[in-house]
Motif scaffolding. Sequence first.
Motif, PDB file in Angstrom:
ATOM      1  N   ASP A 121       0.829  -1.202   0.000  1.00  0.00           N
ATOM      2  CA  ASP A 121       0.000   0.000   0.000  1.00  0.00           C
ATOM      3  C   ASP A 121       0.865   1.254   0.000  1.00  0.00           C
ATOM      4  O   ASP A 121       0.571   2.232  -0.691  1.00  0.00           O
ATOM      5  CB  ASP A 121      -0.921   0.007   1.222  1.00  0.00           C
ATOM      6  CG  ASP A 121      -1.994  -1.078   1.124  1.00  0.00           C
ATOM      7  OD1 ASP A 121      -2.241  -1.524  -0.015  1.00  0.00           O
ATOM      8  OD2 ASP A 121      -2.550  -1.478   2.173  1.00  0.00           O
ATOM      9  N   ASP A 122       1.952   1.232   0.786  1.00  0.00           N
ATOM     10  CA  ASP A 122       2.825   2.403   0.844  1.00  0.00           C
ATOM     11  C   ASP A 122       3.489   2.679  -0.498  1.00  0.00           C
ATOM     12  O   ASP A 122       3.663   3.814  -0.903  1.00  0.00           O
ATOM     13  CB  ASP A 122       3.903   2.201   1.918  1.00  0.00           C
ATOM     14  CG  ASP A 122       3.297   2.212   3.322  1.00  0.00           C
ATOM     15  OD1 ASP A 122       2.173   2.741   3.464  1.00  0.00           O
ATOM     16  OD2 ASP A 122       3.931   1.661   4.251  1.00  0.00           O
ATOM     17  N   SER A 123       3.876   1.611  -1.203  1.00  0.00           N
ATOM     18  CA  SER A 123       4.545   1.795  -2.488  1.00  0.00           C
ATOM     19  C   SER A 123       3.599   2.271  -3.561  1.00  0.00           C
ATOM     20  O   SER A 123       4.014   2.913  -4.520  1.00  0.00           O
ATOM     21  CB  SER A 123       5.206   0.479  -2.923  1.00  0.00           C
ATOM     22  OG  SER A 123       4.222  -0.513  -3.153  1.00  0.00           O
ATOM     23  N   SER A 124       2.306   1.945  -3.442  1.00  0.00           N
ATOM     24  CA  SER A 124       1.352   2.347  -4.476  1.00  0.00           C
ATOM     25  C   SER A 124       0.818   3.756  -4.243  1.00  0.00           C
ATOM     26  O   SER A 124       0.252   4.358  -5.145  1.00  0.00           O
ATOM     27  CB  SER A 124       0.176   1.369  -4.517  1.00  0.00           C
ATOM     28  OG  SER A 124      -0.523   1.369  -3.279  1.00  0.00           O
ATOM     29  N   ALA A 125       1.017   4.292  -3.033  1.00  0.00           N
ATOM     30  CA  ALA A 125       0.490   5.624  -2.732  1.00  0.00           C
ATOM     31  C   ALA A 125       1.048   6.699  -3.657  1.00  0.00           C
ATOM     32  O   ALA A 125       0.292   7.528  -4.181  1.00  0.00           O
ATOM     33  CB  ALA A 125       0.746   5.970  -1.269  1.00  0.00           C
ATOM     34  N   PRO A 126       2.381   6.766  -3.890  1.00  0.00           N
ATOM     35  CA  PRO A 126       2.886   7.803  -4.789  1.00  0.00           C
ATOM     36  C   PRO A 126       2.303   7.706  -6.203  1.00  0.00           C
ATOM     37  O   PRO A 126       2.022   8.731  -6.825  1.00  0.00           O
ATOM     38  CB  PRO A 126       4.396   7.562  -4.794  1.00  0.00           C
ATOM     39  CG  PRO A 126       4.668   6.857  -3.515  1.00  0.00           C
ATOM     40  CD  PRO A 126       3.476   6.001  -3.289  1.00  0.00           C
ATOM     41  N   LEU A 127       2.129   6.488  -6.695  1.00  0.00           N
ATOM     42  CA  LEU A 127       1.559   6.323  -8.026  1.00  0.00           C
ATOM     43  C   LEU A 127       0.136   6.861  -8.079  1.00  0.00           C
ATOM     44  O   LEU A 127      -0.249   7.534  -9.041  1.00  0.00           O
ATOM     45  CB  LEU A 127       1.588   4.843  -8.419  1.00  0.00           C
ATOM     46  CG  LEU A 127       0.941   4.496  -9.767  1.00  0.00           C
ATOM     47  CD1 LEU A 127       1.640   5.241 -10.904  1.00  0.00           C
ATOM     48  CD2 LEU A 127       0.972   2.987 -10.002  1.00  0.00           C
ATOM     49  N   ILE A 128      -0.641   6.587  -7.042  1.00  0.00           N
ATOM     50  CA  ILE A 128      -2.014   7.081  -7.010  1.00  0.00           C
ATOM     51  C   ILE A 128      -2.034   8.601  -6.972  1.00  0.00           C
ATOM     52  O   ILE A 128      -2.849   9.250  -7.643  1.00  0.00           O
ATOM     53  CB  ILE A 128      -2.757   6.488  -5.796  1.00  0.00           C
ATOM     54  CG1 ILE A 128      -2.911   4.975  -5.967  1.00  0.00           C
ATOM     55  CG2 ILE A 128      -4.130   7.145  -5.629  1.00  0.00           C
ATOM     56  CD1 ILE A 128      -3.543   4.287  -4.781  1.00  0.00           C
ATOM     57  N   GLU A 129      -1.111   9.200  -6.199  1.00  0.00           N
ATOM     58  CA  GLU A 129      -1.042  10.652  -6.140  1.00  0.00           C
ATOM     59  C   GLU A 129      -0.682  11.242  -7.496  1.00  0.00           C
ATOM     60  O   GLU A 129      -1.234  12.270  -7.914  1.00  0.00           O
ATOM     61  CB  GLU A 129      -0.005  11.078  -5.089  1.00  0.00           C
ATOM     62  CG  GLU A 129      -0.399  10.756  -3.657  1.00  0.00           C
ATOM     63  CD  GLU A 129      -1.684  11.444  -3.247  1.00  0.00           C
ATOM     64  OE1 GLU A 129      -1.904  12.599  -3.693  1.00  0.00           O
ATOM     65  OE2 GLU A 129      -2.481  10.837  -2.513  1.00  0.00           O
ATOM     66  N   HIS A 130       0.242  10.597  -8.202  1.00  0.00           N
ATOM     67  CA  HIS A 130       0.616  11.072  -9.539  1.00  0.00           C
ATOM     68  C   HIS A 130      -0.563  10.965 -10.499  1.00  0.00           C
ATOM     69  O   HIS A 130      -0.783  11.859 -11.333  1.00  0.00           O
ATOM     70  CB  HIS A 130       1.802  10.275 -10.072  1.00  0.00           C
ATOM     71  CG  HIS A 130       3.113  10.639  -9.442  1.00  0.00           C
ATOM     72  ND1 HIS A 130       3.553  11.943  -9.359  1.00  0.00           N
ATOM     73  CD2 HIS A 130       4.076   9.876  -8.867  1.00  0.00           C
ATOM     74  CE1 HIS A 130       4.729  11.978  -8.754  1.00  0.00           C
ATOM     75  NE2 HIS A 130       5.067  10.730  -8.439  1.00  0.00           N
ATOM     76  N   LEU A 131      -1.313   9.888 -10.410  1.00  0.00           N
ATOM     77  CA  LEU A 131      -2.476   9.716 -11.283  1.00  0.00           C
ATOM     78  C   LEU A 131      -3.549  10.762 -10.983  1.00  0.00           C
ATOM     79  O   LEU A 131      -4.203  11.269 -11.905  1.00  0.00           O
ATOM     80  CB  LEU A 131      -3.048   8.307 -11.129  1.00  0.00           C
ATOM     81  CG  LEU A 131      -2.173   7.168 -11.663  1.00  0.00           C
ATOM     82  CD1 LEU A 131      -2.819   5.813 -11.376  1.00  0.00           C
ATOM     83  CD2 LEU A 131      -1.942   7.320 -13.163  1.00  0.00           C
ATOM     84  N   LYS A 132      -3.733  11.078  -9.703  1.00  0.00           N
ATOM     85  CA  LYS A 132      -4.696  12.120  -9.347  1.00  0.00           C
ATOM     86  C   LYS A 132      -4.244  13.471  -9.894  1.00  0.00           C
ATOM     87  O   LYS A 132      -5.059  14.254 -10.402  1.00  0.00           O
ATOM     88  CB  LYS A 132      -4.841  12.192  -7.830  1.00  0.00           C
ATOM     89  CG  LYS A 132      -5.596  11.024  -7.210  1.00  0.00           C
ATOM     90  CD  LYS A 132      -5.731  11.199  -5.707  1.00  0.00           C
ATOM     91  CE  LYS A 132      -6.504  10.045  -5.084  1.00  0.00           C
ATOM     92  NZ  LYS A 132      -6.627  10.199  -3.597  1.00  0.00           N
TER      93      LYS A 132
END
Length: 284
Positions: free
Chosen positions: A10-21
């Motif tokens: 979950d921690d590793s996917s958080a930055p990707l989700i922020e970039h997508l947002k």
Amino acid sequence: MSSQNVDELDDSSAPLIEHLKELRSRLIWSALAFVVAMVLCYLVWNPIYNFLTKPICAALEDRGQECGLILLKLQEGFTVALRISFFGGFILAFPIIAYQLWRFVAPGLYRSEKRAFLPFLIASPVMFAIGAAFAYYVILPMVFSFFLGFQQGPLALPDDPAALEASTNTELAGIVFQGSVSEYLNLTTRFILAFGLSFQLPVALALMGRAGLVSAQTLASTRRYAVVVILTLAACLTPPDVGSQLVLFSVVYGLYEISIQVVRQIEKSREKELRAQGLWDEDA
């Protein structure tokens, strides 16, 4: 899977989700800017159309002909208005779209990289405007004058009373221009876009040279391949006549040679900077 592994995932996917947002937000703002600009251009599509028809009207006036284009289809007038609004909306919204691109990319760049990238971001719309203006004020009048030179006989429209009178005084079969609004607009916008995009070549190559992806020596040694690529692009971007393709080829190849000199100056500036810092490798 253990809870620890799940937490790490979950921690590793958080930055990707922020970039997508962030990307979604920038795309939404870009789309809104384009839609608003398109609506504004639709409201004034007639003055824009009058501006775009000035080159053909001037060429016809030089030959003593009336300036007029015809609608071949009932819905053609509406589609022309939509095409003008789409074309004008893209140009009008381009600075905002470029700004949104910059806002998305800038947080991931170092300060030195921002200073290097920002001038190219500013130069891009400027070079596009120069290319579009060059096409409108220089190329289009020359091209239209050439095309209209194939007319002969009474240079009047068939429904013009002067045409009947003139036709009795000549043995030539009349060839007179009766242009379609849609076809003329398509031809004009293709020229403007082709030259506007072609003038991006120095910006793109200079940016690649600044990033170290290409060198002046490499660009100079691949001239023969550049000629083939430029000829192919000229054939694809311009109408299917040799004159237009040769004009675009000549301009783009000239820009290619200018790009070599620009990249060479960038390399000299980089070398001077590294020498001042004592980091220059003579064997590089």
